[in-house]
Design a protein around this motif. Structure first.
Motif, PDB file in Angstrom:
ATOM      1  N   SER A  50       0.846  -1.191   0.000  1.00  0.00           N
ATOM      2  CA  SER A  50       0.000   0.000   0.000  1.00  0.00           C
ATOM      3  C   SER A  50       0.882   1.242   0.000  1.00  0.00           C
ATOM      4  O   SER A  50       2.081   1.179   0.298  1.00  0.00           O
ATOM      5  CB  SER A  50      -0.911   0.008   1.219  1.00  0.00           C
ATOM      6  N   ILE A  51       0.283   2.370  -0.304  1.00  0.00           N
ATOM      7  CA  ILE A  51       1.001   3.648  -0.233  1.00  0.00           C
ATOM      8  C   ILE A  51       1.571   3.855   1.170  1.00  0.00           C
ATOM      9  O   ILE A  51       2.713   4.297   1.347  1.00  0.00           O
ATOM     10  CB  ILE A  51       0.064   4.811  -0.613  1.00  0.00           C
ATOM     11  N   ASP A  67       8.891   7.788  -8.358  1.00  0.00           N
ATOM     12  CA  ASP A  67       7.492   7.421  -8.580  1.00  0.00           C
ATOM     13  C   ASP A  67       7.349   6.082  -9.290  1.00  0.00           C
ATOM     14  O   ASP A  67       6.473   5.283  -8.953  1.00  0.00           O
ATOM     15  CB  ASP A  67       6.788   8.510  -9.408  1.00  0.00           C
ATOM     16  N   LYS A  70       7.840   3.290  -6.845  1.00  0.00           N
ATOM     17  CA  LYS A  70       6.653   3.137  -6.004  1.00  0.00           C
ATOM     18  C   LYS A  70       5.560   2.402  -6.763  1.00  0.00           C
ATOM     19  O   LYS A  70       4.899   1.506  -6.209  1.00  0.00           O
ATOM     20  CB  LYS A  70       6.149   4.513  -5.557  1.00  0.00           C
ATOM     21  N   LEU A  74       3.527  -0.985  -5.872  1.00  0.00           N
ATOM     22  CA  LEU A  74       2.066  -0.967  -5.771  1.00  0.00           C
ATOM     23  C   LEU A  74       1.449  -2.038  -6.673  1.00  0.00           C
ATOM     24  O   LEU A  74       0.284  -2.416  -6.497  1.00  0.00           O
ATOM     25  CB  LEU A  74       1.529   0.417  -6.172  1.00  0.00           C
TER      26      LEU A  74
END
Length: 214
Positions: A50-51, A67, A70, A74
């Motif tokens: 999760s974030i 990004d 990430k 995700l």
């Protein structure tokens, strides 16, 4: 003029989200190809982070992830570390906690086990590993080139540091072409995607400046 400046400001502020969407689209397409051609990889993939989980790991290890990285986590939090299933380039995809733990361990070896400058660099995050101490890392500062978030290969017993791709999205594009164009019969156990990467023709040796790839 004010409207133009407002538009440009909005466009620039939106660019990280656009990058994430692009990476997310790549990974969605890649999963579809893996389901058809490499179900064993699908079976090895861990659930996504999760974030909040990513942010917690960033806080714990005191770094900010790009990004695209990430977005990668995700999608899935790497592959099951109890086994070894090649993702691409004879490497497996590391869970983020494992990648950060390996980075911290390698960072701590600088000046001790690693006495050659840039044998390992604290700006490197090992996203993919061979199981034998070799890594494909994302370089958060762009050592020797200034190209932040470039990917390069780090060998455990060789100072050679080839620059693999200008960024993670370029690397994923090459994986998409590989899995999209190779038949199952044409694939071997290594799944090398180098022929589908744009030729950067750059490398360096630890402590040496960037030079043409040989």
């Amino acid at each position: 003029m004010k409207k133009l400046l407002a538009f440009l400001t909005a466009l620039l502020s939106a660019s990280p989200t656009l990058a994430q969407n692009t990476a997310s689209d790549q990974l969605s397409e890649l999963r579809g190809l893996l389901e058809i051609k490499r179900p064993e990889v699908i079976a090895s993939l861990r659930p996504p982070l999760s974030i909040d989980q990513i942010a917690s790991l960033e806080d714990e290890y005191q770094l900010v992830l790009p990004d695209a990285v990430k977005t990668l986590y995700l999608w899935h939090d790497g592959q099951d570390p109890s086994g070894f299933t090649t993702f691409v380039n004879n490497m497996a995809f590391q869970p983020l906690s494992e990648a950060l733990r390996a980075k911290a361990e390698l960072d701590g070896m600088i000046g001790y086990d690693f006495d050659l400058e840039n044998w390992w660099h604290p700006a490197w995050l090992p996203l993919f590993h061979s199981g034998g101490g070799d890594y494909i890392v994302v370089d958060l500062v762009g050592i020797h080139t200034g190209n932040r978030n470039q990917l390069l290969k780090v060998y455990h017993d060789w100072a050679y540091r080839p620059i693999v791709a200008e960024d993670l999205q370029t690397f994923l594009d090459a994986a998409l072409v590989y899995y999209g164009t190779k038949s199952i019969e044409e694939m071997d156990e290594f799944h090398i995607i180098d022929e589908f990467l744009p030729p950067l023709e750059q490398s360096f040796n630890a402590s040496g400046m960037v030079k043409p790839l040989k």
